[in-house]
Design a protein around this motif. Sequence first.
Motif, PDB file in Angstrom:
ATOM      1  N   SER A   1     -25.985 -27.120 -20.483  1.00 53.55           N
ATOM      2  CA  SER A   1     -25.003 -26.224 -19.875  1.00 53.55           C
ATOM      3  C   SER A   1     -25.075 -24.793 -20.396  1.00 53.55           C
ATOM      4  CB  SER A   1     -23.590 -26.756 -20.113  1.00 53.55           C
ATOM      5  OG  SER A   1     -23.292 -26.807 -21.500  1.00 53.55           O
ATOM      6  N   ARG A   2     -25.578 -24.593 -21.632  1.00 55.22           N
ATOM      7  CA  ARG A   2     -25.567 -23.252 -22.207  1.00 55.22           C
ATOM      8  C   ARG A   2     -26.931 -22.969 -22.845  1.00 55.22           C
ATOM      9  NH1 ARG A   2     -20.139 -21.362 -24.743  1.00 55.22           N
ATOM     10  NH2 ARG A   2     -20.578 -19.624 -23.346  1.00 55.22           N
ATOM     11  N   ALA A   3     -27.037 -22.911 -24.181  1.00 55.06           N
ATOM     12  CA  ALA A   3     -28.330 -22.663 -24.834  1.00 55.06           C
ATOM     13  C   ALA A   3     -28.313 -23.274 -26.228  1.00 55.06           C
ATOM     14  CB  ALA A   3     -28.621 -21.165 -24.911  1.00 55.06           C
ATOM     15  N   ALA A   4     -29.204 -24.216 -26.467  1.00 55.22           N
ATOM     16  CA  ALA A   4     -29.319 -24.881 -27.759  1.00 55.22           C
ATOM     17  C   ALA A   4     -30.515 -24.321 -28.518  1.00 55.22           C
ATOM     18  CB  ALA A   4     -29.465 -26.392 -27.578  1.00 55.22           C
ATOM     19  N   LEU A   5     -30.345 -24.151 -29.823  1.00 52.71           N
ATOM     20  CA  LEU A   5     -31.396 -23.614 -30.680  1.00 52.71           C
ATOM     21  C   LEU A   5     -31.963 -24.729 -31.539  1.00 52.71           C
ATOM     22  CD1 LEU A   5     -32.956 -21.109 -31.684  1.00 52.71           C
ATOM     23  CD2 LEU A   5     -31.143 -20.803 -33.397  1.00 52.71           C
TER      24      LEU A   5
ATOM     25  N   ALA B   1     -43.157 -19.632 -38.260  1.00 53.97           N
ATOM     26  CA  ALA B   1     -42.111 -20.560 -37.846  1.00 53.97           C
ATOM     27  C   ALA B   1     -42.079 -20.618 -36.329  1.00 53.97           C
ATOM     28  CB  ALA B   1     -40.764 -20.114 -38.396  1.00 53.97           C
ATOM     29  N   LEU B   2     -41.418 -21.653 -35.795  1.00 56.65           N
ATOM     30  CA  LEU B   2     -41.312 -21.819 -34.346  1.00 56.65           C
ATOM     31  C   LEU B   2     -39.897 -22.280 -34.016  1.00 56.65           C
ATOM     32  CD1 LEU B   2     -43.063 -21.664 -31.754  1.00 56.65           C
ATOM     33  CD2 LEU B   2     -43.478 -24.112 -32.009  1.00 56.65           C
ATOM     34  N   LEU B   3     -39.227 -21.525 -33.165  1.00 57.60           N
ATOM     35  CA  LEU B   3     -37.878 -21.857 -32.705  1.00 57.60           C
ATOM     36  C   LEU B   3     -37.910 -22.076 -31.204  1.00 57.60           C
ATOM     37  CD1 LEU B   3     -37.566 -19.763 -35.243  1.00 57.60           C
ATOM     38  CD2 LEU B   3     -35.173 -19.743 -34.556  1.00 57.60           C
ATOM     39  N   ALA B   4     -37.060 -22.976 -30.714  1.00 58.86           N
ATOM     40  CA  ALA B   4     -36.948 -23.213 -29.278  1.00 58.86           C
ATOM     41  C   ALA B   4     -35.508 -22.962 -28.857  1.00 58.86           C
ATOM     42  CB  ALA B   4     -37.362 -24.643 -28.931  1.00 58.86           C
ATOM     43  N   LEU B   5     -35.323 -22.067 -27.888  1.00 57.25           N
ATOM     44  CA  LEU B   5     -34.008 -21.788 -27.315  1.00 57.25           C
ATOM     45  C   LEU B   5     -34.019 -22.352 -25.902  1.00 57.25           C
ATOM     46  CD1 LEU B   5     -31.291 -20.273 -27.844  1.00 57.25           C
ATOM     47  CD2 LEU B   5     -32.292 -18.361 -26.573  1.00 57.25           C
TER      48      LEU B   5
ATOM     49  N   LEU C   1     -29.737 -14.898 -33.024  1.00 55.92           N
ATOM     50  CA  LEU C   1     -29.547 -15.722 -31.826  1.00 55.92           C
ATOM     51  C   LEU C   1     -28.194 -16.435 -31.874  1.00 55.92           C
ATOM     52  CD1 LEU C   1     -33.121 -17.280 -31.507  1.00 55.92           C
ATOM     53  CD2 LEU C   1     -32.075 -15.665 -29.909  1.00 55.92           C
ATOM     54  N   LEU C   2     -27.816 -16.925 -33.049  1.00 55.11           N
ATOM     55  CA  LEU C   2     -26.580 -17.689 -33.180  1.00 55.11           C
ATOM     56  C   LEU C   2     -25.322 -16.827 -33.058  1.00 55.11           C
ATOM     57  CD1 LEU C   2     -27.761 -20.059 -36.035  1.00 55.11           C
ATOM     58  CD2 LEU C   2     -27.056 -20.807 -33.752  1.00 55.11           C
ATOM     59  N   THR C   3     -25.482 -15.509 -33.133  1.00 58.50           N
ATOM     60  CA  THR C   3     -24.313 -14.649 -32.924  1.00 58.50           C
ATOM     61  C   THR C   3     -23.895 -14.627 -31.451  1.00 58.50           C
ATOM     62  OG1 THR C   3     -25.651 -12.642 -32.609  1.00 58.50           O
ATOM     63  CG2 THR C   3     -24.925 -13.160 -34.868  1.00 58.50           C
ATOM     64  N   HIS C   4     -24.792 -15.026 -30.560  1.00 58.20           N
ATOM     65  CA  HIS C   4     -24.458 -15.076 -29.133  1.00 58.20           C
ATOM     66  C   HIS C   4     -23.532 -16.265 -28.883  1.00 58.20           C
ATOM     67  CE1 HIS C   4     -24.846 -15.061 -24.796  1.00 58.20           C
ATOM     68  NE2 HIS C   4     -25.559 -13.944 -24.863  1.00 58.20           N
ATOM     69  N   GLU C   5     -22.470 -16.052 -28.149  1.00 60.78           N
ATOM     70  CA  GLU C   5     -21.469 -17.103 -27.947  1.00 60.78           C
ATOM     71  C   GLU C   5     -22.027 -18.327 -27.212  1.00 60.78           C
ATOM     72  OE1 GLU C   5     -19.961 -17.941 -24.886  1.00 60.78           O
ATOM     73  OE2 GLU C   5     -21.246 -16.588 -23.692  1.00 60.78           O
ATOM     74  N   ALA C   6     -23.147 -18.176 -26.512  1.00 62.66           N
ATOM     75  CA  ALA C   6     -23.710 -19.301 -25.767  1.00 62.66           C
ATOM     76  C   ALA C   6     -24.623 -20.186 -26.606  1.00 62.66           C
ATOM     77  CB  ALA C   6     -24.491 -18.789 -24.558  1.00 62.66           C
ATOM     78  N   VAL C   7     -24.982 -19.760 -27.818  1.00 65.09           N
ATOM     79  CA  VAL C   7     -26.026 -20.426 -28.598  1.00 65.09           C
ATOM     80  C   VAL C   7     -25.420 -21.269 -29.720  1.00 65.09           C
ATOM     81  CG1 VAL C   7     -28.089 -20.091 -30.028  1.00 65.09           C
ATOM     82  CG2 VAL C   7     -27.652 -18.577 -28.065  1.00 65.09           C
ATOM     83  N   ALA C   8     -25.933 -22.494 -29.875  1.00 62.97           N
ATOM     84  CA  ALA C   8     -25.532 -23.371 -30.977  1.00 62.97           C
ATOM     85  C   ALA C   8     -26.734 -24.195 -31.415  1.00 62.97           C
ATOM     86  CB  ALA C   8     -24.389 -24.289 -30.553  1.00 62.97           C
ATOM     87  N   TRP C   9     -26.738 -24.592 -32.687  1.00 62.62           N
ATOM     88  CA  TRP C   9     -27.813 -25.427 -33.218  1.00 62.62           C
ATOM     89  C   TRP C   9     -27.862 -26.780 -32.494  1.00 62.62           C
ATOM     90  CZ3 TRP C   9     -31.662 -23.668 -35.801  1.00 62.62           C
ATOM     91  CH2 TRP C   9     -31.538 -22.755 -36.856  1.00 62.62           C
TER      92      TRP C   9
END
Length: 359
Positions: A45-49, A143-147, A206-214
Amino acid sequence: MTDLLKTPLHTMHLAAGARMAPFAGYDMPLRYLEGSVAEHNHARSRAALFDVSHMGQLRLMGPDADAALETLVPGDIQGLGAGTMRYTLLTAESGGILDDLIVSRVPDGLGVVVNAACKERDTEHLRRHLGGRVDIIAEPDRALLALQGPAAAAVLAAFADLPFMSWREGKACGVPARVSRSGYTGEDGFELSVAAEDAETLAQRLLTHEAVAWAGLGARDSLRLEAGLCLYGHDIGEDTTPLEAGLGWTMPKHRRVERNFPGAARILDTPPARRRVGIRPEGRVIAREDTTLLDEANTPVGRVTSGGFAPVLGGPISMGYLPVALAAPGTALTFDIRGTLRPGRVVPLPFVPHNYFRG
């Protein structure tokens, strides 16, 4: 546990309350305080990190890199355009799958991302077969991150024009990164390769964005299962061929004609006796890996390779292998779940439609 490797984001995971677990030799976040189902739904529904820094990142450098790699994979690597990517397979002479990987066209060569559990073996395999033709450079300092999720493009607005399976270099939240429109969740999203020392800064921004969570490995697994995507070592491996696994689309017509990749004769000349399929058990009981599959006469005919709860569907789903004659959607079968027989049926894959941005 003390011998487990740590990603550059390990301290952040602990601070976020992650439940950690061993995976492919690393201490990785399994889930966070809200739990895997909440993380799964957040990605839908939003964006997962996700931290996927345990994956192997390599460079194959040299003017012959694409032709050289085609001697080990059945994919069209020479046809990759600048800034494009392709999913392909390392095949064995037996016709089995040594690993699945993502290959990108980069200046003067190729970028390769391989599975965490296979990266040492894959690197040795590439060096043994290609070392005289290309320079093979491991990148353990990245490092490698996926949003992943429908809000990812708004978070990374500077890269919102990238179509699926393409990449470019730039600044993500002010951090130099290689950003690709890719991922393994079935959702729209991005993967960001950054210098290890920049990983925390990027994750924090990235986590400062309200749509993003671990989100952790639990959600990553349920997302890829809903999307009908294979997990190496479970749904595919050296005992499965690309055609059995439903991955024939990775072998374009001209590569099938050329037949110059490992295992080509076995793969192309032997009709598969079984197929990877989607299966839905009736009720709420989950049929997990290695559950035996029975036909209508209660004869064992296959096994589950991945199984779990699908939050989007509100019930259990599984993938596994069945004889070709039983692989059609709608076919009734039975799960032997710890000695209890439960009905189910074959269903089309993916379980949940993909939401990739095609441009």
